[in-house]
Design an enzyme around this catalytic site. Structure first.
Site, mmCIF file in Angstrom:
data_model
loop_
_atom_site.group_PDB
_atom_site.id
_atom_site.type_symbol
_atom_site.label_atom_id
_atom_site.label_comp_id
_atom_site.label_asym_id
_atom_site.label_seq_id
_atom_site.Cartn_x
_atom_site.Cartn_y
_atom_site.Cartn_z
ATOM 1 N N ASP A 55 -34.597 -60.325 -75.567
ATOM 2 C CA ASP A 55 -35.128 -61.593 -76.047
ATOM 3 C C ASP A 55 -33.969 -62.438 -76.583
ATOM 4 O O ASP A 55 -33.245 -62.000 -77.485
ATOM 5 C CB ASP A 55 -36.126 -61.305 -77.188
ATOM 6 C CG ASP A 55 -37.296 -62.255 -77.187
ATOM 7 O OD1 ASP A 55 -37.071 -63.448 -76.964
ATOM 8 O OD2 ASP A 55 -38.431 -61.799 -77.430
ATOM 9 N N ASP A 76 -36.407 -67.504 -75.355
ATOM 10 C CA ASP A 76 -37.432 -67.856 -76.334
ATOM 11 C C ASP A 76 -37.505 -69.371 -76.544
ATOM 12 O O ASP A 76 -36.474 -70.015 -76.775
ATOM 13 C CB ASP A 76 -37.091 -67.172 -77.671
ATOM 14 C CG ASP A 76 -38.104 -67.460 -78.745
ATOM 15 O OD1 ASP A 76 -39.237 -66.972 -78.623
ATOM 16 O OD2 ASP A 76 -37.766 -68.189 -79.703
ATOM 17 N N GLU A 136 -39.857 -68.736 -71.732
ATOM 18 C CA GLU A 136 -41.133 -68.874 -72.420
ATOM 19 C C GLU A 136 -41.546 -70.330 -72.281
ATOM 20 O O GLU A 136 -40.844 -71.229 -72.737
ATOM 21 C CB GLU A 136 -40.999 -68.519 -73.902
ATOM 22 C CG GLU A 136 -42.339 -68.573 -74.569
ATOM 23 C CD GLU A 136 -42.287 -68.582 -76.084
ATOM 24 O OE1 GLU A 136 -43.276 -68.186 -76.693
ATOM 25 O OE2 GLU A 136 -41.267 -69.014 -76.656
ATOM 26 N N HIS A 171 -47.079 -60.759 -78.273
ATOM 27 C CA HIS A 171 -46.939 -60.713 -79.730
ATOM 28 C C HIS A 171 -47.359 -62.027 -80.401
ATOM 29 O O HIS A 171 -47.395 -62.102 -81.621
ATOM 30 C CB HIS A 171 -45.491 -60.387 -80.078
ATOM 31 C CG HIS A 171 -44.560 -61.491 -79.671
ATOM 32 N ND1 HIS A 171 -44.309 -61.805 -78.355
ATOM 33 C CD2 HIS A 171 -43.846 -62.380 -80.400
ATOM 34 C CE1 HIS A 171 -43.482 -62.829 -78.296
ATOM 35 N NE2 HIS A 171 -43.181 -63.197 -79.523
ATOM 36 N N ASP A 172 -47.628 -63.074 -79.597
ATOM 37 C CA ASP A 172 -48.043 -64.359 -80.173
ATOM 38 C C ASP A 172 -49.538 -64.611 -80.017
ATOM 39 O O ASP A 172 -50.015 -65.719 -80.301
ATOM 40 C CB ASP A 172 -47.283 -65.513 -79.494
ATOM 41 C CG ASP A 172 -45.815 -65.534 -79.876
ATOM 42 O OD1 ASP A 172 -45.483 -65.082 -80.994
ATOM 43 O OD2 ASP A 172 -45.000 -65.997 -79.065
HETATM 44 C C1 GLC Z 1 -41.558 -67.990 -79.673
HETATM 45 C C2 GLC Z 1 -41.838 -66.548 -80.040
HETATM 46 C C3 GLC Z 1 -42.540 -66.517 -81.336
HETATM 47 C C4 GLC Z 1 -41.635 -67.123 -82.375
HETATM 48 C C5 GLC Z 1 -41.214 -68.520 -81.958
HETATM 49 C C6 GLC Z 1 -40.072 -68.988 -82.782
HETATM 50 O O1 GLC Z 1 -42.699 -68.706 -79.437
HETATM 51 O O2 GLC Z 1 -42.563 -65.931 -79.014
HETATM 52 O O3 GLC Z 1 -42.908 -65.223 -81.720
HETATM 53 O O4 GLC Z 1 -42.292 -67.186 -83.605
HETATM 54 O O5 GLC Z 1 -40.747 -68.568 -80.631
HETATM 55 O O6 GLC Z 1 -38.915 -68.304 -82.414
#
Ligand code: GLC
Length: 583
Positions: free
Chosen positions: A133, A234, A288, A355-356
């Site tokens: 990541d 990310d 992402e 995880h989100d």
């Molecule tokens: C992305 C991650 C998330 C995080 C955010 C800030 O969306 O998946 O978990 O809180 O970025 O880094």
């Protein structure tokens, strides 16, 4: 003479063989699949590990690398081909590691660099690829770059971030996803405001600065040199910004990506990253987010763009963000629309949880004890039989569920706390807010992995950082491992089926009877190979009549012991999922 004769004979034989092979080739071309661009990152299933919650080896209550090392055989047994691990770098952990203070150092909670290397080697020995990541839309405010930048405008790192000099007055409003106070924060020492799309402790990095970009590529090379095979970028669509900082209209934040991300320069950065890192190291990257339109997504991932390889869009997980649930018709429509837009070029990830988000079975299936098993199996059948790379989040191979967390005091997630603050500010009905948070919070999906029915589900011998879901006594690896009908073994069968049948990876997708209210039916076709996938999304029995059913051969997967077929009609039991090979 003899020699000439044999020479002639040989020539004749070669010509005959050539003719034969040309004919054969023609035949193959007529009957087999169009040429496909085969890639490991398209063919395998990717398993996501949230390291803090997977397995604790030293009793401190936090998952760690050595815990993962203990479970390498389990991970291999899943039949997955790659692991994506959430951040484990040095960090003050304001956003559980998505606030990195040193991109080359391991947070001691997870172990040492040697532990990391041993874990990576363990994956490699088992033929499992590793995806890191990369959190570089922002850093932590404790990173040495930010500590320098905030100390003075003359500091060498000042231009690594986005600043608004206070002598220009208040900066134009910017929304923050985690901070109810907005996206700018003032620093006295340099008399400037810095921008943060996420929390106050996550200042956005300035990608316009070539020095910063080079730093990031160096970091990526550092990990590629260690042997990682891919990167998950990310929040990367926000890396490019309009740095003239115009005023945005009121309510603009509802179209967040349009206003805050995907500026044209993003593509320059990605092309540069491709040349600097992805191409020479032969690693892949997944972003992402996929922008707001198909064109945005194509511009990120089409092969000729030489930017990224895969993207994941949020339309499905954004579809049902309340306890009211979702409509199957919309679910089918979203997946079919995206599939047809990417039928010829580009590649997508297929996911319904991570995880989100809250847990797969709570969002899209039925978590009641009666239907938890078949509905999770049905959803996993869906994920692993669609075109695109399936991403499976740890615990979803078992049917782990949401956990009841009715009061705000229990939440540690910065996003839950930020949303709560925002709701208070907006004067929302807080009972209703808590009901929705309890259902939707991503903290639901961060509870410890459920290994067995011993204390703390076998996750730790100490006090777990987060309460274990009380249903661990029924839902756990040990209970499912040897049960052929378990969610876990169904998942294993699915990864195997996908691995052995390229049609499930590359085959053309066609939806059937799309108006059917309970059943999602589609085919996948690659050359002569064809599969029919039938999924009952309801808790009632349901039938579907399709001409294709007349052509079914064997069933390749079935989460019940049998399936009822009467001429062209199949009747599926609640949440039944069947894949047939058809003529
Ligand atoms: C992305 C991650 C998330 C995080 C955010 C800030 O969306 O998946 O978990 O809180 O970025 O880094």
């Amino acid at each position: 003479m003899i020699q000439r004769y044999s020479g002639l004979k040989l020539i004749l034989l070669v010509v005959t063989l050539l003719m034969f092979s040309c004919k054969n080739q023609q035949k193959m071309e007529e009957s087999s699949a169009p040429e496909i661009d085969r890639q490991w990152w398209k063919e395998g299933t990717l398993y996501q590990i949230y390291p803090q919650s997977f397995k604790d080896s030293d009793g401190d209550g936090f998952g760690d690398f050595r815990g993962i090392i203990e479970e390498l055989d389990y991970i291999e047994s899943l039949g997955i081909s790659a692991v994506w691990m959430n951040p484990f770098f040095e960090s003050p952990l304001v956003d559980n590691g998505y606030d990195v203070a040193d991109y080359r150092a391991i947070h001691p909670r997870y172990g040492t660099m040697e532990d990391f290397e041993e874990m990576l080697e363990g994956f490699q020995k088992r033929g499992i690829k590793f995806v890191l990541d990369v959190v570089v839309n922002h850093s932590s405010n404790q990173h040495k770059w930010f500590l320098g930048a905030q100390s003075s405008r003359d500091n060498e790192y000042y231009d690594y971030y986005h600043w608004w000099p206070a002598e220009k007055g208040e900066p134009p409003y910017r929304h923050s996803l985690f901070d109810p106070e907005g996206g700018w924060d003032y620093v006295e020492a340099n008399n400037s405001y810095y921008l943060h799309t996420f929390a106050e402790a996550q200042p956005d990095l300035n990608w316009e600065n070539p020095k910063l970009r080079q730093e990031v590529y160096d970091i990526m090379k550092f990990w590629a040199d260690k042997g990682v095979n891919g990167f998950r970028m990310d929040a990367f669509q926000f890396a490019s910004k309009d740095t003239t900082y115009p005023e945005f209209p009121e309510g603009h934040e509802k179209e967040f990506i349009k206003w805050y991300g995907m500026r044209p320069q993003l593509h320059d950065y990605l092309k540069e990253m491709y040349k600097e890192v992805l191409e020479p190291y032969n690693v892949f990257a997944v972003a992402e987010g996929a922008g707001s339109t198909f064109q945005d997504a194509h511009d990120l991932v089409d092969a000729d763009r030489k930017e990224l390889q895969v993207a994941y869009h949020f339309e499905t997980v954004d579809m049902s963000r309340t306890t009211d649930g979702y409509e199957l018709s919309e679910f089918k429509e979203v997946f079919s629309r995206w599939d047809s837009a990417f039928a010829d070029d580009g590649w997508l990830a297929i996911f319904l949880s991570n995880h989100d988000n809250s847990r797969l079975v709570d969002r899209f299936g039925n978590p009641s004890p009666e239907f938890r098993t078949p509905s999770t199996q049905m959803l996993n059948t869906f994920l692993l039989s669609m075109r695109g790379t399936p991403y499976t989040y740890y615990g979803d191979e078992l049917g782990m569920t949401n956990m009841d967390m009715p009061t705000i005091e229990e939440y540690v997630d910065i996003s839950a706390i930020g949303e709560y603050g925002m709701a208070v500010k907006q004067g929302k009905d807080m009972d209703e807010f808590m009901k929705q948070l309890n259902y939707m919070s991503r903290e639901n999906a961060r509870t410890p992995m459920q290994w067995n029915n011993s204390e703390n589900a076998g996750f730790t011998t100490g006090k777990p950082w987060k309460r274990v879901n009380p249903n661990y006594a029924e839902i756990n690896v040990a209970a499912q491992n040897n049960n052929p009908n378990s969610v876990l073994n169904h998942f294993r069968k699915m990864t195997k089926l996908r691995k052995n049948n390229l049609v499930l990876v590359y085959g053309k997708y066609e939806i059937l009877k799309k108006e059917h209210p309970e059943i999602y039916a589609y085919t996948r076709t690659l050359g002569k190979d064809k599969m029919l996938i039938l999924l009952n999304f309801s808790k009632e029995e349901s039938s579907i009549n399709l001409p294709e059913i007349g052509a079914v051969q064997e069933s390749m997967i079935n989460n019940y012991n049998s399936v009822e077929i009467d001429s062209n009609t199949v009747t599926l039991l609640p949440y039944q999922a069947v894949i047939f090979k058809i003529n």
